[in-house]
Structure formats: C-alpha cells, structure tokens
Motif scaffolding. Structure first.
Motif, PDB file in Angstrom:
ATOM      1  N   SER A  27      -1.889   4.175 -12.140  1.00 58.08           N
ATOM      2  CA  SER A  27      -3.213   3.567 -12.009  1.00 58.08           C
ATOM      3  C   SER A  27      -3.120   2.147 -11.465  1.00 58.08           C
ATOM      4  O   SER A  27      -2.236   1.371 -11.856  1.00 58.08           O
ATOM      5  N   THR A  46       0.823  -1.208   0.000  1.00 57.72           N
ATOM      6  CA  THR A  46       0.000   0.000   0.000  1.00 57.72           C
ATOM      7  C   THR A  46       0.859   1.260   0.000  1.00 57.72           C
ATOM      8  O   THR A  46       0.565   2.236  -0.694  1.00 57.72           O
ATOM      9  N   SER A  47       1.945   1.210   0.764  1.00 56.45           N
ATOM     10  CA  SER A  47       2.816   2.388   0.843  1.00 56.45           C
ATOM     11  C   SER A  47       3.489   2.689  -0.491  1.00 56.45           C
ATOM     12  O   SER A  47       3.704   3.859  -0.843  1.00 56.45           O
ATOM     13  N   ASP A  83      -2.028  11.404 -11.791  1.00 57.38           N
ATOM     14  CA  ASP A  83      -2.975  10.652 -12.612  1.00 57.38           C
ATOM     15  C   ASP A  83      -2.289   9.718 -13.608  1.00 57.38           C
ATOM     16  O   ASP A  83      -2.960   8.939 -14.292  1.00 57.38           O
ATOM     17  N   GLY A 119       2.147   2.021  -3.481  1.00 58.13           N
ATOM     18  CA  GLY A 119       1.104   2.629  -4.294  1.00 58.13           C
ATOM     19  C   GLY A 119       0.942   4.105  -3.990  1.00 58.13           C
ATOM     20  O   GLY A 119       0.828   4.947  -4.893  1.00 58.13           O
ATOM     21  N   ALA A 120       0.974   4.462  -2.710  1.00 56.10           N
ATOM     22  CA  ALA A 120       0.838   5.871  -2.317  1.00 56.10           C
ATOM     23  C   ALA A 120       2.037   6.680  -2.804  1.00 56.10           C
ATOM     24  O   ALA A 120       1.890   7.824  -3.280  1.00 56.10           O
ATOM     25  N   GLU A 121       3.233   6.090  -2.701  1.00 54.06           N
ATOM     26  CA  GLU A 121       4.447   6.801  -3.134  1.00 54.06           C
ATOM     27  C   GLU A 121       4.438   7.057  -4.637  1.00 54.06           C
ATOM     28  O   GLU A 121       4.784   8.156  -5.102  1.00 54.06           O
ATOM     29  N   ARG A 166       1.808   7.173  -6.552  1.00 55.36           N
ATOM     30  CA  ARG A 166       0.728   8.117  -6.876  1.00 55.36           C
ATOM     31  C   ARG A 166       1.185   9.555  -6.598  1.00 55.36           C
ATOM     32  O   ARG A 166       0.885  10.471  -7.360  1.00 55.36           O
ATOM     33  N   ASP A 167       1.949   9.745  -5.534  1.00 56.74           N
ATOM     34  CA  ASP A 167       2.509  11.068  -5.249  1.00 56.74           C
ATOM     35  C   ASP A 167       3.491  11.483  -6.348  1.00 56.74           C
ATOM     36  O   ASP A 167       3.559  12.652  -6.730  1.00 56.74           O
TER      37      ASP A 167
END
Length: 460
Positions: free
Chosen positions: A22, A7-8, A19, A10-12, A14-15
């Motif tokens: 995905s 999860t971390s 957009d 994915g967050a990194e 995305r930051d």
C-alpha cells in the motif's frame, strides 16, 4: 530534499504483494510512528507473508537504493521502527504462524509476527514457556523481542532472547537469504551470527523465522514484598540477594518517588516506604520453601521495614499492585516521559540510585526509578511537566548516561538504541569498537538500506 519514490519500484512491489502492498496515505500514517512518540512518514507499507517475498522485496529496494524498515507491533520506545528516511516499512504482522512446537527437543519454530503472549498460551498446556516476558508481551511480537533483545523480569534467572534463541532464518541487506544457529543447545561451528542479529534492530537483516529454546514451566511460585526505609537499603538488599545461591525469577526495585506516585494512583494497597522490592522465587513444591527462605534471609538487613509473603493468588495480586499502578500513574504526571533502561553491575546499584537522586535535585527534574534490579537494569524515568523542565531533563539525561558509564554500566538493557540513544553510543563504545560495528554493518547491508539512521552513529 526527499528523493521521490520510484514509480517502477511501486509497480514491482505491487506485482509481488498484490493487496498486501500500500501507498495509501492512511496506511502510511498508521506505520509512521511507534511507542517512542516519534514520527516520520514512509513512502509505502508492505505486509509480507513469506521468506521468499522478503528476499524479493529487499532485492528490489536495493536496486533502487530505497530504505527498508522492519516492523513488528510498534511497541518500541526508542524510535527504532520510525522510517526517518522514508522508504518501505515491512510489517511482519501477517507472517504470524507458529510453525512447529517440539517438546522433545525443547524448541519452537515461529515466524516473526507471532505475538509473545500468543506463543506463551500455546506453550502452557505442554508445560513450557519462552522466558522473555517484556511488559508489552500481550501485544509485542517475537520479531520485535529479537530486534531489541527485549527481556523483562524473568531475565534475572532465565536470560534474554539472546540466551533463549537457537537459530534464525533471515534476509540480509543484499537480498540474500541465509540461516544461522542450530537446532541444538550446544554448537561451536563458526561465528555466532544468531546472537549478533539479536539486538541489531533490523540494521543487519530481516528475521523471517526463529528457532526458540523452551524452558519447562516450574510448578510452584512464591511472591514476596520487602519495604525499606530508603533506596540505599533496598539497593544493598538486591546485591545480597544476588550474591546467594538461589536465583529469584523476578527481582523488581521501586524507589520512593515511584511508590508515592503509585500510592496516589492506586490507594492504600501501596505501602508507604523509602523503597520496595518485589521478589519471586519459582521451583518444585518440595524445594521451594527452602529456596524462598534463603532469598528472604538475604532480603533482611539494615533498613528493612517489612517482609510480606503471599499465600494465595489474591495476596500475590495485592503485593504486585504497586508495580501495576506505576505506568498509569506516570502518565498522569507527564505526557513527555523520557524512559531509559540503563544497566550497571548489581553491586553498583546503590551508587546508581544515589547518583540519580543527586542528578534529579541538581537539575530540578522529577525522576522515578524502578525495574529489573536483579540484572542491575533500572528504568530511569524523567518526568518533565513543562517546556522548562523538558530542557532541564535533556541536560539531566546526558548526566545520567555519564553516571552509568562511570559505574561500568551500559546504555540499554532491553529497549535498544534506535534514534533516542544513538548520539550517546560514542560515550559507551570506543572508536575502534564502533569502527568494527560499521564494518559488520557493511558486510550485511552493503548499500545501507536496512533501517538507516538507527543504532550506530554516523561514521566520523
């Protein structure tokens, strides 16, 4: 059991990408397969736009030991871009700038997402071209061409991407960015990492920029078509053509089975023959007639039925009609086509063609042969039509590769290894050679995150 995507991470990402990152199922499905018809679902898709983003992405994935799979436009036929161990598919389609065209130094600097066809269109008004021209050139990317050293018909005279690339900018599996190569056509400074990366299928580094060597476009072209009574006569003609001083810019071979399929699909414009050669010679108008005559003389010999020379663009299109009809014709026969692109020394083409004929009969499998005969690079297409034939085709494929190796050949000329031919690598390379390749892989990608499960077989 697949490890859950962190999860971390994915967050990194995305930051980092906003957009352009995905984890939506529809996006993941769209990037789960390539032209090999193999499929595996990635955990995420990243659309990178800069070298710096690639560095940050690879470093983040390395920290979490998550696979990174570079992808162009998915035209590969060996499964080289299928994410077999999940991870992040890195699409370069939005990193598609032609950075600079420098006619004075005969080079162009491009990002990996530039389409081959788009680059050729940009170069044409300046009187240049980049020689690699795979069949998929309108849709395939420069990055994909480099990943598999994809060439096409013009390679017989002008060479493959390895011969037409001066330097690269890339990111290793460590997340470290680097440059290799030169902006000059000569260079002898250390190891040639540029040629090493080309053909490595994204297992060593992700290419973010390429400096390409350009070639002036010849002003004249002559197209010929030679038909022969049998495949042996045509194969021997190839050896004669390549033994004389004038090198054709295309020399394509089509066997009797392929001609029959093409005729059934394309009609009477396709000749009835035991085999056919498509030959093109290019150059300047004053010198072209003599060059074409020399190649035509070599094409003549025992078994020749007819030698036709195109005088107009319309006649050229007519002569190429058989070759153009082949792909759609094969699709009507088998949706499970096994398309291999083996290579042997040109002088051994007759043995390869004869050997494939014997294997087709022994395994009772339809095989169509055509391809870039001037390089000894034939596309051997096995066309199984049902489950029983598919089983026989797999056994036949092993024998085809064994035949190729026995003729001092190699497994692939331009499609690469990917998943499809990975298990056959020990047939082509010695244990010592494979050991050195694994060591190279470790140096570039110490944690094995770049395109795992491709090209190199597992260590013994």
């Amino acid at each position: 059991m697949t490890t859950p995507f962190p999860t971390s991470l994915g967050a990194e990402l995305r930051d980092l990408l906003g957009d352009d990152f995905s984890m939506a199922e529809a996006e993941r499905l769209s990037y789960s397969y390539d032209n090999s018809r193999r499929q595996a679902l990635p955990d995420a898709v990243a659309f990178v736009r800069s070298h710096e983003q690639v560095e940050s992405l690879v470093r983040a994935c390395r920290r979490h030991r998550v696979p990174v799979i570079a992808r162009g436009r998915g035209t590969n036929t060996t499964g080289a871009t299928v994410p077999v161990e999940g991870g992040v598919v890195v699409s370069f389609e939005r990193m598609n700038r032609i950075v600079r065209i420098d006619p004075d130094n005969r080079l162009a600097i491009v990002e990996p997402g530039v389409l081959n066809g788009d680059l050729q269109k940009a170069l044409a008004p300046l009187g240049f071209f980049w020689p690699p021209d795979p069949t998929s050139s309108p849709w395939c990317s420069i990055g994909g061409n480099l990943a598999c050293n994809s060439a096409g018909p013009r390679a017989v005279k002008y060479g493959s991407p390895r011969d037409n690339t001066l330097g690269l900018r890339a990111v290793a599996g460590s997340g470290e960015g680097f440059r290799c190569g030169t902006y000059t056509t000569k260079g002898a400074t250390g190891y040639d990492l540029t040629r090493l990366l080309i053909g490595s299928e994204g297992t060593l580094a992700l290419v973010t920029e390429a400096t390409l060597k350009l070639t002036p476009k010849p002003s004249a072209l002559r197209t010929m078509r030679a038909t022969y009574k049998d495949v042996g006569s045509a194969a021997r003609a190839v050896a004669r053509i390549m033994a004389q001083p004038v090198t054709p810019c295309a020399l394509e071979f089509i066997d009797d089975v392929a001609l029959g399929l093409a005729r059934a699909h394309g009609g009477d414009t396709v000749p009835v023959a035991g085999a056919m050669l498509m030959i093109e010679v290019d150059g300047e108008p004053d010198a072209l007639p003599a060059a074409a005559d020399a190649v035509a003389a070599a094409a003549r010999g025992d078994g020749l039925i007819e030698l036709s020379v195109a005088r107009t663009d319309e006649e050229t299109a007519l002569l190429w009609s058989a070759r153009k009809a082949l792909s759609p014709a094969q699709r009507t026969i088998s949706p499970h086509k096994i398309n291999e692109d083996v290579v042997v020394p040109v002088s051994r083409l007759p043995e390869l063609v004869d050997g494939v004929k014997r294997l087709a009969a022994a395994h009772d499998v339809l095989i169509v042969c055509f391809g870039h005969a001037g390089n000894g690079n034939l596309h051997v297409n096995l066309l199984p039509r049902n489950d029983a034939e598919r089983t026989r085709a797999e056994a036949c494929l092993h024998d085809v590769f064994a035949l190729v190796i026995s003729l001092d050949g190699t497994l692939s000329g331009e499609h690469g290894i990917g998943i499809a031919k990975r298990e056959f690598m020990p047939l082509a390379l010695s244990p010592a050679t494979l050991h050195l390749m694994h060591n190279v892989k470790d140096a570039f990608d110490p944690d094995g995150i770049l395109n795992p499960g491709k090209l190199l077989p597992p260590r013994p």
